[in-house]
Design an enzyme around this catalytic site. Sequence first.
Site, PDB file in Angstrom:
ATOM      1  N   ARG A 155       0.835  -1.189   0.000  1.00 49.46           N
ATOM      2  CA  ARG A 155       0.000   0.000   0.000  1.00 49.46           C
ATOM      3  C   ARG A 155       0.879   1.252   0.000  1.00 49.46           C
ATOM      4  NH1 ARG A 155      -2.039  -3.527   4.007  1.00 49.46           N
ATOM      5  NH2 ARG A 155      -4.145  -4.324   3.568  1.00 49.46           N
ATOM      6  N   LYS A 179      -1.687  -2.553   8.007  1.00 44.97           N
ATOM      7  CA  LYS A 179      -2.796  -2.102   8.842  1.00 44.97           C
ATOM      8  C   LYS A 179      -2.755  -2.802  10.197  1.00 44.97           C
ATOM      9  CE  LYS A 179      -6.032  -0.779   5.182  1.00 44.97           C
ATOM     10  NZ  LYS A 179      -7.383  -0.991   4.612  1.00 44.97           N
ATOM     11  N   HIS A 249      -2.674   2.770  -5.855  1.00 44.04           N
ATOM     12  CA  HIS A 249      -3.452   1.567  -5.568  1.00 44.04           C
ATOM     13  C   HIS A 249      -3.739   0.763  -6.833  1.00 44.04           C
ATOM     14  CE1 HIS A 249      -5.015  -0.089  -1.855  1.00 44.04           C
ATOM     15  NE2 HIS A 249      -6.032  -0.595  -2.521  1.00 44.04           N
ATOM     16  N   ARG A 252      -1.129  -1.739  -7.031  1.00 45.88           N
ATOM     17  CA  ARG A 252      -1.394  -2.839  -6.088  1.00 45.88           C
ATOM     18  C   ARG A 252      -2.398  -3.812  -6.701  1.00 45.88           C
ATOM     19  NH1 ARG A 252      -1.555  -4.325  -0.513  1.00 45.88           N
ATOM     20  NH2 ARG A 252      -3.626  -4.841   0.288  1.00 45.88           N
ATOM     21  N   HIS A 275      -3.976  -8.873   3.526  1.00 46.06           N
ATOM     22  CA  HIS A 275      -5.410  -8.851   3.807  1.00 46.06           C
ATOM     23  C   HIS A 275      -5.711  -9.644   5.067  1.00 46.06           C
ATOM     24  CE1 HIS A 275      -6.712  -7.906  -0.605  1.00 46.06           C
ATOM     25  NE2 HIS A 275      -6.433  -6.831   0.075  1.00 46.06           N
ATOM     26  N   TYR A 284     -10.354 -10.004  -6.786  1.00 48.72           N
ATOM     27  CA  TYR A 284      -9.482 -10.083  -7.959  1.00 48.72           C
ATOM     28  C   TYR A 284      -9.856 -11.243  -8.879  1.00 48.72           C
ATOM     29  CZ  TYR A 284      -6.755  -6.699  -5.384  1.00 48.72           C
ATOM     30  OH  TYR A 284      -6.365  -5.574  -4.697  1.00 48.72           O
TER      31      TYR A 284
END
Length: 303
Positions: A155, A179, A249, A252, A275, A284
């Site tokens: 990211r 994250k 992004h 990504r 994730h 995806y």
Amino acid sequence: MFSERFIQYIKYEKRYSAHTVTAYQSDLDQFMLFLNNPGNADPAPEPEITHPSQISYHHIRNWMVELIDQKMLARSVNRKMATLRKYFKFLLQEGVIETNPASRIQSQKIPKSLPVVVEGDRLTEMLDSDEIFSADFEGRRDKLIIEMLFGTGMRLAELLGVKEQDVNLHDGVVKVLGKRNKERIIPVNTELKNLLKEYIDLKKNQNFDNNSFTLIVTNKGAGAYPAMIYLIVQKYLSNISTQSKRSPHVLRHTFATTLLNKGADLNSIKELLGHANLSATQIYTHNSVERLKSIYKLAHPKA
């Protein structure tokens, strides 16, 4: 309005990223401004709100309606409502309020959209070209930014947070802080490893005054910032794409879609992207299905 205590809680106890903390603070500030703005009040003015217990479901609902009227995207509205739900849940746990006025707020339905990607082959061709990127520090840095985003799928915030010490050229990996402050190790390909070494050597030779250990820096040696990365990505992607969305992004998304098209399994892609669950990665697969449909229509006589 107790928001400072909440911000301290998510920052130091929950250890949310700086980007997330800033977003929560902004959402709360906007909500408080709405509450005390006479222009947004009902025809019958309400008394000034001085304590969270005075805030009702209707206050939150009215703010939500105003955001929708302002044509704000459903995803953004939902994020702001999620902020309020978490904020009032915290106040409830702290004994500041007796009921959560945000608990009845329902999220808006978000229309499903496929991740925007650029053509992997054209992107690779651009990165392999000796004419696009200059051989000086700025050119190597710009190329590294594109290579890192496309070659690792990290990211934007993760890229900005990478330090030189996070790069292990011997093992060919880079450590990123994702994250919820979750660390993960991402492998880098040989070309990217060589580019990292070249860039770091060039960076040392610049003799920047601040001697920043942050990997990606400006021409003056200060740490890179989001707008800078956006401009660089847009500049180079304009060479290969005419689509309006040319953000970090997108690279990504292109990373994940390329891996899936080349046969990588979803669980591996999930780990590389950082994730929390597989459902976030499954989006995806839709791009891959659309690609297969396109191939079928072109190649099958009955299509």
